[in-house]
Write an enzyme that holds these catalytic residues in place. Structure first.
Site, PDB file in Angstrom:
ATOM      1  N   HIS A  25      -6.100 -11.647 -39.930  1.00  0.00           N
ATOM      2  CA  HIS A  25      -4.808 -11.505 -40.642  1.00  0.00           C
ATOM      3  C   HIS A  25      -3.714 -12.179 -39.815  1.00  0.00           C
ATOM      4  O   HIS A  25      -3.291 -11.654 -38.793  1.00  0.00           O
ATOM      5  CB  HIS A  25      -4.465 -10.024 -40.845  1.00  0.00           C
ATOM      6  CG  HIS A  25      -3.204  -9.809 -41.643  1.00  0.00           C
ATOM      7  ND1 HIS A  25      -3.153  -8.995 -42.745  1.00  0.00           N
ATOM      8  CD2 HIS A  25      -1.953 -10.298 -41.511  1.00  0.00           C
ATOM      9  CE1 HIS A  25      -1.936  -9.006 -43.251  1.00  0.00           C
ATOM     10  NE2 HIS A  25      -1.182  -9.784 -42.504  1.00  0.00           N
ATOM     11  N   HIS A  27      -0.027 -14.830 -39.874  1.00  0.00           N
ATOM     12  CA  HIS A  27       1.032 -15.653 -40.488  1.00  0.00           C
ATOM     13  C   HIS A  27       1.384 -16.774 -39.516  1.00  0.00           C
ATOM     14  O   HIS A  27       1.654 -16.501 -38.339  1.00  0.00           O
ATOM     15  CB  HIS A  27       2.293 -14.828 -40.738  1.00  0.00           C
ATOM     16  CG  HIS A  27       2.060 -13.617 -41.589  1.00  0.00           C
ATOM     17  ND1 HIS A  27       2.258 -13.607 -42.950  1.00  0.00           N
ATOM     18  CD2 HIS A  27       1.637 -12.366 -41.265  1.00  0.00           C
ATOM     19  CE1 HIS A  27       1.972 -12.406 -43.429  1.00  0.00           C
ATOM     20  NE2 HIS A  27       1.583 -11.629 -42.433  1.00  0.00           N
ATOM     21  N   VAL A  28       1.392 -18.012 -40.010  1.00  0.00           N
ATOM     22  CA  VAL A  28       1.803 -19.136 -39.148  1.00  0.00           C
ATOM     23  C   VAL A  28       3.005 -19.884 -39.715  1.00  0.00           C
ATOM     24  O   VAL A  28       3.461 -20.854 -39.119  1.00  0.00           O
ATOM     25  CB  VAL A  28       0.639 -20.125 -38.877  1.00  0.00           C
ATOM     26  CG1 VAL A  28      -0.395 -19.507 -37.961  1.00  0.00           C
ATOM     27  CG2 VAL A  28      -0.001 -20.616 -40.173  1.00  0.00           C
ATOM     28  N   LYS A 111      -4.837 -12.300 -51.541  1.00  0.00           N
ATOM     29  CA  LYS A 111      -3.977 -11.275 -50.940  1.00  0.00           C
ATOM     30  C   LYS A 111      -3.107 -10.594 -51.985  1.00  0.00           C
ATOM     31  O   LYS A 111      -2.402 -11.260 -52.741  1.00  0.00           O
ATOM     32  CB  LYS A 111      -3.080 -11.935 -49.875  1.00  0.00           C
ATOM     33  CG  LYS A 111      -2.078 -11.008 -49.208  1.00  0.00           C
ATOM     34  CD  LYS A 111      -2.746 -10.005 -48.289  1.00  0.00           C
ATOM     35  CE  LYS A 111      -1.770  -8.936 -47.816  1.00  0.00           C
ATOM     36  NZ  LYS A 111      -1.167  -9.239 -46.532  1.00  0.00           N
ATOM     37  N   HIS A 148      -1.948  -5.411 -48.883  1.00  0.00           N
ATOM     38  CA  HIS A 148      -0.825  -4.825 -48.140  1.00  0.00           C
ATOM     39  C   HIS A 148      -0.646  -3.447 -48.757  1.00  0.00           C
ATOM     40  O   HIS A 148      -0.125  -3.315 -49.864  1.00  0.00           O
ATOM     41  CB  HIS A 148       0.446  -5.676 -48.282  1.00  0.00           C
ATOM     42  CG  HIS A 148       1.587  -5.111 -47.496  1.00  0.00           C
ATOM     43  ND1 HIS A 148       2.073  -5.707 -46.351  1.00  0.00           N
ATOM     44  CD2 HIS A 148       2.304  -3.971 -47.649  1.00  0.00           C
ATOM     45  CE1 HIS A 148       3.051  -4.958 -45.850  1.00  0.00           C
ATOM     46  NE2 HIS A 148       3.209  -3.911 -46.624  1.00  0.00           N
ATOM     47  N   HIS A 186      -3.866  -4.178 -41.934  1.00  0.00           N
ATOM     48  CA  HIS A 186      -2.968  -3.557 -40.946  1.00  0.00           C
ATOM     49  C   HIS A 186      -2.731  -2.068 -41.213  1.00  0.00           C
ATOM     50  O   HIS A 186      -1.615  -1.647 -41.467  1.00  0.00           O
ATOM     51  CB  HIS A 186      -1.643  -4.310 -40.821  1.00  0.00           C
ATOM     52  CG  HIS A 186      -1.005  -4.765 -42.124  1.00  0.00           C
ATOM     53  ND1 HIS A 186      -0.783  -3.922 -43.175  1.00  0.00           N
ATOM     54  CD2 HIS A 186      -0.555  -5.975 -42.510  1.00  0.00           C
ATOM     55  CE1 HIS A 186      -0.200  -4.597 -44.157  1.00  0.00           C
ATOM     56  NE2 HIS A 186      -0.063  -5.846 -43.778  1.00  0.00           N
ATOM     57  N   ASP A 259      -1.850  -9.643 -37.635  1.00  0.00           N
ATOM     58  CA  ASP A 259      -0.610  -9.681 -38.422  1.00  0.00           C
ATOM     59  C   ASP A 259       0.521 -10.280 -37.598  1.00  0.00           C
ATOM     60  O   ASP A 259       1.688  -9.906 -37.771  1.00  0.00           O
ATOM     61  CB  ASP A 259      -0.232  -8.284 -38.943  1.00  0.00           C
ATOM     62  CG  ASP A 259       0.837  -8.355 -40.029  1.00  0.00           C
ATOM     63  OD1 ASP A 259       1.021  -9.429 -40.632  1.00  0.00           O
ATOM     64  OD2 ASP A 259       1.499  -7.324 -40.261  1.00  0.00           O
ATOM     65  N   HIS A 263       9.058 -14.749 -36.604  1.00  0.00           N
ATOM     66  CA  HIS A 263      10.424 -14.926 -37.119  1.00  0.00           C
ATOM     67  C   HIS A 263      11.278 -15.347 -35.927  1.00  0.00           C
ATOM     68  O   HIS A 263      11.144 -14.765 -34.838  1.00  0.00           O
ATOM     69  CB  HIS A 263      10.986 -13.611 -37.664  1.00  0.00           C
ATOM     70  CG  HIS A 263      10.306 -13.116 -38.911  1.00  0.00           C
ATOM     71  ND1 HIS A 263      10.563 -13.624 -40.163  1.00  0.00           N
ATOM     72  CD2 HIS A 263       9.378 -12.156 -39.083  1.00  0.00           C
ATOM     73  CE1 HIS A 263       9.820 -12.992 -41.062  1.00  0.00           C
ATOM     74  NE2 HIS A 263       9.079 -12.088 -40.429  1.00  0.00           N
ATOM     75  N   ALA A 275      11.201  -8.176 -40.875  1.00  0.00           N
ATOM     76  CA  ALA A 275      10.017  -7.429 -40.449  1.00  0.00           C
ATOM     77  C   ALA A 275       8.959  -8.411 -39.968  1.00  0.00           C
ATOM     78  O   ALA A 275       8.687  -9.395 -40.638  1.00  0.00           O
ATOM     79  CB  ALA A 275       9.469  -6.623 -41.619  1.00  0.00           C
TER      80      ALA A 275
HETATM   81  C1  NCD Z   1       4.915 -10.115 -42.444  1.00  0.00           C
HETATM   82  C2  NCD Z   1       5.688 -11.433 -42.478  1.00  0.00           C
HETATM   83  O1  NCD Z   1       6.701 -11.542 -41.780  1.00  0.00           O
HETATM   84  O2  NCD Z   1       5.270 -12.360 -43.186  1.00  0.00           O
HETATM   85  N1  NCD Z   1       5.736  -9.113 -41.833  1.00  0.00           N
HETATM   86  C3  NCD Z   1       5.314  -7.970 -41.256  1.00  0.00           C
HETATM   87  O3  NCD Z   1       6.148  -7.170 -40.848  1.00  0.00           O
HETATM   88  N2  NCD Z   1       4.044  -7.703 -41.108  1.00  0.00           N
HETATM   89  C4  NCD Z   1       4.507  -9.751 -43.825  1.00  0.00           C
HETATM   90  C5  NCD Z   1       3.480  -8.662 -43.864  1.00  0.00           C
HETATM   91  O4  NCD Z   1       2.318  -8.874 -43.530  1.00  0.00           O
HETATM   92  O5  NCD Z   1       3.832  -7.545 -44.255  1.00  0.00           O
HETATM   93 ZN    ZN Z   2       0.901  -9.729 -42.618  1.00  0.00          ZN
END
Ligand code: NCD
Ligand code: ZN
Length: 355
Positions: A25, A27-28, A111, A148, A186, A259, A263, A275
């Site tokens: 899991h 995010h890039v 997803k 999620h 998560h 996860d 940011h 988040a």
């Molecule tokens: C994730 C994101 O920033 O893309 N943020 C997070 O707090 N985990 C989105 C997600 O997986 O909920």
């Molecule tokens: Zn995520």
């Protein structure tokens, strides 16, 4: 897995060697951000499930394949890192898109973001029953649905949203699709652990490093700390303990998913901060610390390197990585786009290091 302890006069060196892990899991982000994010994961992991919550989201196989090419373009030379792609489920995802996804050979999951649950989820699902035709196709093609797991009703307390999701969405969906592979992503509560334990082999869960290492006090320690804010939000200590017990039990239903959600520093340190916790630069070290604290280093390899691949039906990796028990200080930040990004555990001492 090999554990080596060497004792010189005053020096004890402890190393563990495990099969190279995968991140189930991740995010890039996209475009210019990729060169700041992908190399960290490619350094540690062999493969990663790439989340589709871009703006706009990746809703089709062709979008996912183009995104995969952009990721491969910034993967460091010599690395054989493989991004595993996902589609973003909407109320209108056509069922035949699943067949296209399967045939692509590169899209491996879909997803589910409940609409409005988290970062870039506005196009998400408003009512899961609208997706039943698509879920039927997923079940038929043996392709996992990644969820999620939080309800989005603003009247539900933010700390109770995962538990309500189990009752309101997961339980009826499972009833309708008994053989749909579901990854409860998560997970953050004892309720989620108990749910996954009670289900059969079609349900699994990922666990992040932050939910193993911290409880909700971390968000408020000495002031408000935006770099400990993610969704689902950190929970009470009793939940953290339940997650550690699950992760370090050797139960094959629980596996690694960071996860890591990058940011920029100024988007986190804001009156309305985003988040997401950025853990990619030291992900495996964070997990090693958590397993070490549970006296369960012997269970790290299964969790990090085997059970995810087995659940997805993908071959296990064969190369190895080595971690050494050795203090080092995590940088305060890393360059990111025009500014900086702050990793989890920034400026603090980490006790394990990737060799
Ligand atoms: C994730 C994101 O920033 O893309 N943020 C997070 O707090 N985990 C989105 C997600 O997986 O909920
Ligand atoms: Zn995520």
């Amino acid at each position: 897995m090999i554990i080596i302890t060497q004792e010189d006069e005053a020096l004890i060196i402890m190393q563990i060697t495990i099969i190279r892990p995968d991140d189930w899991h991740l995010h890039v982000r996209d475009d210019d951000a990729l060169k700041y994010t992908v190399p960290f994961t490619a350094h540690q992991f062999s493969r990663a499930i790439i989340m589709p919550n871009l703006t706009p989201p990746n809703i089709s196989t062709s979008q996912a394949l183009a995104y995969r090419d952009r990721i491969l373009a910034v993967t460091p030379e010599g690395s054989d890192f493989r991004p595993l792609m996902t589609l973003y489920l909407t109320d209108n995802t056509p069922a035949d898109e699943i067949e296209k996804a399967r045939q692509s050979g590169h899209v491996v999951a879909v997803k589910l973001y409940p609409a409005g649950a988290t970062t870039n989820s506005d196009a998400g699902v408003t009512d899961i029953t609208k997706c039943y035709k698509t879920l039927e196709a997923l079940q038929k093609h043996n392709m996992p649905l990644l969820v999620h797991g939080e309800v989005t009703d603003p009247d539900v307390d933010v700390f109770d949203r995962e538990k309500q999701f189990i009752d309101k969405v997961l339980t009826p969906t499972r009833k309708a699709f008994p053989e749909l592979k579901i990854v409860f992503e998560h997970i953050t509560t004892k309720d989620a652990v108990d749910y996954v334990l009670a289900e059969d082999k079609f349900t699994a869960a990922t666990i992040t490093p932050q939910h193993l290492l911290y409880n909700r006090n971390a968000i408020f320690k000495g002031g408000i700390r935006p770099h400990y804010y993610c969704l689902p939000v950190l929970k009470r200590e009793e939940h953290r303990v339940a997650l550690n017990k699950a992760a370090s039990s050797g139960n094959t239903k629980f596996f690694l998913g960071t996860d890591s959600a990058p940011h920029a520093q100024n988007r986190k340190e804001s009156a309305c901060g985003c988040a997401g916790i950025f853990s990619a630069p030291l992900a495996i070290e964070l997990y090693a610390r958590a397993f070490d604290a549970n006296n369960a280093l012997d269970k790290l390899e299964g969790f990090a390197s085997f059970y995810g691949a087995d659940f997805y039906g993908i071959e296990r990796n064969t190369e190895t990585i080595t971690l050494e028990k050795k203090d080092w200080v995590v940088p305060d930040s890393y360059p990111f786009l025009d500014g900086e990004i702050v990793p989890l555990h920034a400026g603090e001492t980490e006790s394990w290091q990737l060799v």
